[in-house]
Design an enzyme around this catalytic site. Structure first.
Site, PDB file in Angstrom:
ATOM      1  N   LYS A  13      19.123  -3.251 -26.273  1.00 29.86           N
ATOM      2  CA  LYS A  13      20.022  -2.610 -27.240  1.00 29.86           C
ATOM      3  C   LYS A  13      21.468  -2.566 -26.741  1.00 29.86           C
ATOM      4  O   LYS A  13      22.395  -2.634 -27.541  1.00 29.86           O
ATOM      5  CB  LYS A  13      19.526  -1.229 -27.634  1.00 29.86           C
ATOM      6  CG  LYS A  13      19.463  -0.236 -26.495  1.00 29.86           C
ATOM      7  CD  LYS A  13      18.889   1.069 -26.973  1.00 29.86           C
ATOM      8  CE  LYS A  13      18.372   1.911 -25.834  1.00 29.86           C
ATOM      9  NZ  LYS A  13      19.275   2.045 -24.686  1.00 29.86           N
ATOM     10  N   ARG A  88      18.669  10.827 -26.638  1.00 30.72           N
ATOM     11  CA  ARG A  88      17.455  10.442 -25.919  1.00 30.72           C
ATOM     12  C   ARG A  88      16.280  11.365 -26.195  1.00 30.72           C
ATOM     13  O   ARG A  88      15.163  11.091 -25.748  1.00 30.72           O
ATOM     14  CB  ARG A  88      17.702  10.483 -24.413  1.00 30.72           C
ATOM     15  CG  ARG A  88      18.451   9.286 -23.879  1.00 30.72           C
ATOM     16  CD  ARG A  88      18.679   9.465 -22.399  1.00 30.72           C
ATOM     17  NE  ARG A  88      19.687   8.542 -21.909  1.00 30.72           N
ATOM     18  CZ  ARG A  88      19.408   7.315 -21.461  1.00 30.72           C
ATOM     19  NH1 ARG A  88      18.179   6.880 -21.431  1.00 30.72           N
ATOM     20  NH2 ARG A  88      20.378   6.526 -21.043  1.00 30.72           N
TER      21      ARG A  88
END
Ligand SMILES: [Zn+2]
Length: 293
Positions: A13, A88
């Site tokens: 990513k 996250r």
């Protein structure tokens, strides 16, 4: 374009965020870079972060969010941003939601990069960084070039490849476990908001870039599954959480209201035949649950 890229370590990513940023002209915001930049420039938040890191503690969410807020205020972020590596976990995702709502800049899309664990392990253990220029290579998938432009732009000598301390196979398994436990639930979080897209992130980097572009142009993955998800009975804990967010809970509150309006007629009919039915305790429970919210 305001997007978040989600994916396990090694899912690529970061590389894709960089490419997308170049193509679309909106900045890639990686919290690692933000932190390093803030510390290097000695901003108030940077000094705070430096003190925290030097004491061996982890920089907390509030500090990171503060840096994101500062970064989003810069002129180049007016057209949007690509967040890479944040959020996250669910706490961070909720905090980000709050910040973006406050700024009137909600996310347009969240893209989940899917790669099988075995492939992630392979990719990560092949990863090497040049100690001089910081470029990232992969001895398995994208080795440093050989020939005329093989030299490091910083030293003029060949790149000095180093393996990051946490890029070995022993720690990769642990990082993937933490990802599955903490970050994976974000998929559901964003699916419920109707902005999730999922792409296959295996194969050539160029192919993934194309898939990413196609997914951003297409309708979100959630559009199809939203309705059945709302009908499914949710555990009470999730309902309360939804109530706190004050969004997803609305339809069920409306349902409860209309149920109340309809209920007396049904109860009256039942009464005339067999007296008060077993309905009432249930309704009281609902009322109590409502009061607790
Ligand atoms: Zn180099």
């Amino acid at each position: 374009m305001r997007i978040v890229l989600l994916g396990a370590p090694g899912s690529g990513k970061g590389t894709q965020a960089q490419r997308l940023a170049e193509r679309s002209g909106v900045p890639q915001i990686s919290t690692g870079d933000l932190l390093r930049a803030a510390v290097a420039r000695g901003t108030p938040l940077g000094l705070e972060a430096k003190a925290v890191m030097e004491s061996g503690r982890l920089v907390d969410d509030a500090l990171v969010l503060g840096m994101i807020r500062e970064r989003l205020a810069e002129p180049d972020a007016r057209a949007g941003f690509i967040l890479d590596g944040f959020p996250r976990n669910l706490v961070q995702a909720a905090a980000l939601d709050g910040l973006l709502a406050e700024l009137g800049q909600p996310l347009d899309a969240v893209v989940q990069f899917e790669v099988a664990d075995a492939e992630l392990v392979r990719r990560i253990s092949g990863r090497r960084t040049c100690a001089d220029c910081g470029r990232v290579f992969n001895v398995l998938t994208s080795p440093p070039p050989s020939g005329t432009d093989a030299d490091c732009p910083r030293t003029g000598a060949p790149h000095r490849l180093m393996q990051r301390a946490d890029d070995n196979e022993a720690t990769v398994a642990e990082r993937l476990r933490v990802y599955a436990e903490k970050t994976r639930p974000l998929t559901e979080f964003y699916r419920k908001r109707g902005i999730l897209r999922v792409i296959d992130a295996t194969g050539e980097v160029d192919a993934v870039t194309q898939r990413l572009a196609a997914s951003l142009a297409a309708r979100p993955t959630a559009a199809r599954v939203r309705k059945p998800a709302a009908k499914r009975a949710r555990p009470r804990k999730a309902q309360r959480a939804a109530g706190r967010r004050g969004r997803a809970a609305e339809p069920s509150a409306r349902r409860a209201k209309s149920a109340r309006r309809k209920a007396p007629a049904r109860v009256a009919r039942k009464k005339s035949r067999s007296g008060p039915g077993p309905k009432r305790p249930g309704r009281r429970r609902t009322a109590r649950r409502r009061a607790r919210r």
